[in-house]
Design a protein around this motif. Structure first.
Motif, PDB file in Angstrom:
ATOM      1  N   ILE A 202      -1.645  -1.581  -8.361  1.00 11.85           N
ATOM      2  CA  ILE A 202      -0.552  -1.351  -7.408  1.00 11.85           C
ATOM      3  C   ILE A 202      -1.130  -1.364  -5.998  1.00 11.85           C
ATOM      4  N   TYR A 203      -0.613  -2.244  -5.157  1.00  4.04           N
ATOM      5  CA  TYR A 203      -0.948  -2.275  -3.727  1.00  4.04           C
ATOM      6  C   TYR A 203       0.250  -1.677  -2.984  1.00  4.04           C
ATOM      7  N   ALA A 204       0.059  -0.514  -2.350  1.00  7.53           N
ATOM      8  CA  ALA A 204       1.185   0.191  -1.737  1.00  7.53           C
ATOM      9  C   ALA A 204       1.020   0.362  -0.227  1.00  7.53           C
ATOM     10  N   LEU A 213      -4.115   1.317  -6.503  1.00  5.67           N
ATOM     11  CA  LEU A 213      -4.430   1.853  -7.822  1.00  5.67           C
ATOM     12  C   LEU A 213      -5.104   0.743  -8.610  1.00  5.67           C
ATOM     13  N   SER A 214      -6.357   0.962  -9.015  1.00  8.80           N
ATOM     14  CA  SER A 214      -7.066  -0.008  -9.854  1.00  8.80           C
ATOM     15  C   SER A 214      -7.682   0.726 -11.031  1.00  8.80           C
ATOM     16  N   THR A 215      -8.441   0.026 -11.824  1.00 11.02           N
ATOM     17  CA  THR A 215      -8.965   0.622 -13.054  1.00 11.02           C
ATOM     18  C   THR A 215     -10.420   0.227 -13.279  1.00 11.02           C
ATOM     19  N   MET A 223      -9.349   4.254  -7.356  1.00 20.95           N
ATOM     20  CA  MET A 223      -8.217   4.316  -6.420  1.00 20.95           C
ATOM     21  C   MET A 223      -8.748   4.348  -4.999  1.00 20.95           C
ATOM     22  N   TYR A 224      -7.949   3.838  -4.076  1.00 17.19           N
ATOM     23  CA  TYR A 224      -8.339   3.816  -2.667  1.00 17.19           C
ATOM     24  C   TYR A 224      -7.174   4.307  -1.806  1.00 17.19           C
ATOM     25  N   ILE A 225      -7.523   4.918  -0.660  1.00 18.98           N
ATOM     26  CA  ILE A 225      -6.515   5.311   0.328  1.00 18.98           C
ATOM     27  C   ILE A 225      -7.000   4.866   1.701  1.00 18.98           C
TER      28      ILE A 225
HETATM   29  C1  PHB Z   1     -11.274  -2.484  -7.234  1.00 18.33           C
HETATM   30  O1  PHB Z   1     -10.913  -2.290  -8.390  1.00 18.33           O
HETATM   31  O2  PHB Z   1     -12.316  -1.957  -6.791  1.00 18.33           O
HETATM   32  C2  PHB Z   1     -10.457  -3.349  -6.349  1.00 18.33           C
HETATM   33  C3  PHB Z   1      -9.393  -4.056  -6.876  1.00 18.33           C
HETATM   34  C4  PHB Z   1      -8.627  -4.867  -6.044  1.00 18.33           C
HETATM   35  C5  PHB Z   1      -8.924  -4.954  -4.696  1.00 18.33           C
HETATM   36  C6  PHB Z   1      -9.988  -4.256  -4.164  1.00 18.33           C
HETATM   37  C7  PHB Z   1     -10.761  -3.439  -4.990  1.00 18.33           C
HETATM   38  O3  PHB Z   1      -8.148  -5.738  -3.892  1.00 18.33           O
END
Ligand code: PHB
Length: 392
Positions: A202-204, A213-215, A223-225
């Motif tokens: 999910i890219y929000a 949100l990644s896995t 996850m990143y913020i």
């Molecule tokens: C990650 O899973 O680290 C990730 C995934 C998609 C992105 C950037 C990082 O665009």
């Protein structure tokens, strides 16, 4: 020491190149300043474009990726507490991406290289590239354990040594132009021991800005913020991180599944291109030549694209004694690179809140997002870029 191609750097560019050259019967030696454990454990992004997945399999390196990677048919965009599924496979004739982290790719490439008897010298220092504008270039370096000066004499030198390595600097300043954009935000990335919250990335852009949100595996999530790139990680308690993630990724009646945070760190975002990517018998590839912000998931894929072009040019040189493809290496790569720079910039500006932008520009970004929802042409453009543009 003598070899045909001396490669500086055992990241994705250097290692993929060594495998591709080996397949063509061309010898290479890789030197790397870090030790093997550091290379194999540095946490980086993790999306492989469709053709990179196929290339790993072709090179006989795809077994673990096929088993442990997560293959996604689409991504989810989210704004205004609404989600929109972008059907990447449906829009690109069935192409999918793999979520398989960079350090796992590197483990497979290093193991494959060592099993094939190809040299990788880890932990070297003082690397200097010289005589690049002659037909006998060389790489000087010292091994950490002995400190003795050693030299690799080769036909060609490849700088696959990242943004801070000596490769790009070896192109005299008068012969190169650098293009750069620094973004006024960074990413706070976490690894958490928690089950999957949603079946795709999910890219929000919601609340105070971007979240992703990644896995990593069924029980570890990435996850990143969006955050202040100069901020101190100490100011981000676990509670504050979860609060922000829930605000930016939540929808009505749905929340993220939380777990213990096992790692956290802040990265800054930049776009960068060096032109040209060659000088005499030196060729630079990957982060040595260009950087993208991670929003488009393009970094590793671009590095592999560079060395695919380079391996074909070297193969043609050794088979036909023609420098034609080698002379065009930089121009060929840059056509793909600038499109990936554009896509990464587009995803980044569309999905982040930029305090230096006007409300007008913020509205434009939401219109861009809504265009992907309502226009098949816009959705297809995003999908084609995300899954990897075809080669010229
Ligand atoms: C990650 O899973 O680290 C990730 C995934 C998609 C992105 C950037 C990082 O665009």
């Amino acid at each position: 020491m003598r070899t045909q191609v001396g490669i500086v750097g055992a990241g994705p560019a250097g290692l993929f190149l060594a495998h591709l050259l080996h397949r063509s019967g061309i010898e290479s030696i890789i030197i790397e300043s870090r030790n093997r454990t550091d290379v194999e454990q540095t946490v980086r992004a993790g999306v492989l474009e469709h053709w990179v997945v196929e290339l790993m399999k072709e090179l006989g390196l795809g077994e673990r990726m096929t088993r442990e990677g997560h293959f996604h048919d689409g991504i989810t965009l989210q704004w205004n507490r609404q989600r929109h599924h972008v059907d990447i496979a449906g829009l690109t004739g069935g192409k999918r991406v793999a979520v398989y982290p960079q350090h796992e790719v590197l483990k497979d490439l290093i193991a494959g290289r060592l099993a094939a008897g190809g040299p990788i010298l880890f932990g070297v220092g003082g690397t200097t590239l010289r005589d690049l504008d002659t037909d006998h270039p060389a790489i000087d370096f010292r091994r950490d354990d002995t400190g003795v000066l050693e030299t690799i004499h080769c036909d060609f030198v490849v700088g696959a040594d990242g943004f801070h390595g000596p490769g790009r600097q070896a192109i005299p300043a008068a012969h190169r132009t650098e293009y750069q954009k620094i973004y006024p935000f960074g990413w706070l990335g976490i690894l958490t021991k928690a089950p999957l919250s949603w079946p795709e990335l999910i890219y929000a852009n919601q609340g105070d800005g971007f979240a992703l949100l990644s896995t990593r595996s069924p029980d570890v999530q990435r996850m990143y913020i969006q955050c202040d790139p100069a901020g101190d990680i100490a100011g981000w308690s676990d509670a504050r991180i979860w609060d922000e993630l829930q605000t930016r990724l939540g929808t009505d009646g749905w929340s993220l599944t939380q777990g213990p945070i096992v790692q956290k760190g802040i990265i800054s975002l930049r776009s960068f291109v060096c032109e040209p990517m060659q000088y005499g018998r030196l060729f630079i590839a990957g982060d040595a030549a260009h950087i993208v912000p991670p929003t488009g998931a393009k970094g590793l894929n671009l590095a592999v694209a560079d060395v695919l072009v380079l391996s074909r040019a070297l193969d043609s040189h050794y088979k036909t004694n023609s420098r034609d493809l080698l002379d065009r290496y930089s121009a060929t790569c840059l056509r793909r690179i600038w499109k990936a720079e554009r896509f990464s910039w587009y995803m980044t500006t569309m999905l982040h809140r930029n305090a230096h932008e006007s409300d007008f520009e913020q509205r434009i970004h939401f219109a861009d997002l809504d265009l992907v929802r309502t226009s098949a042409a816009s959705a297809r453009s995003l999908a084609e870029n995300y899954v990897g543009l075809p080669f010229d």
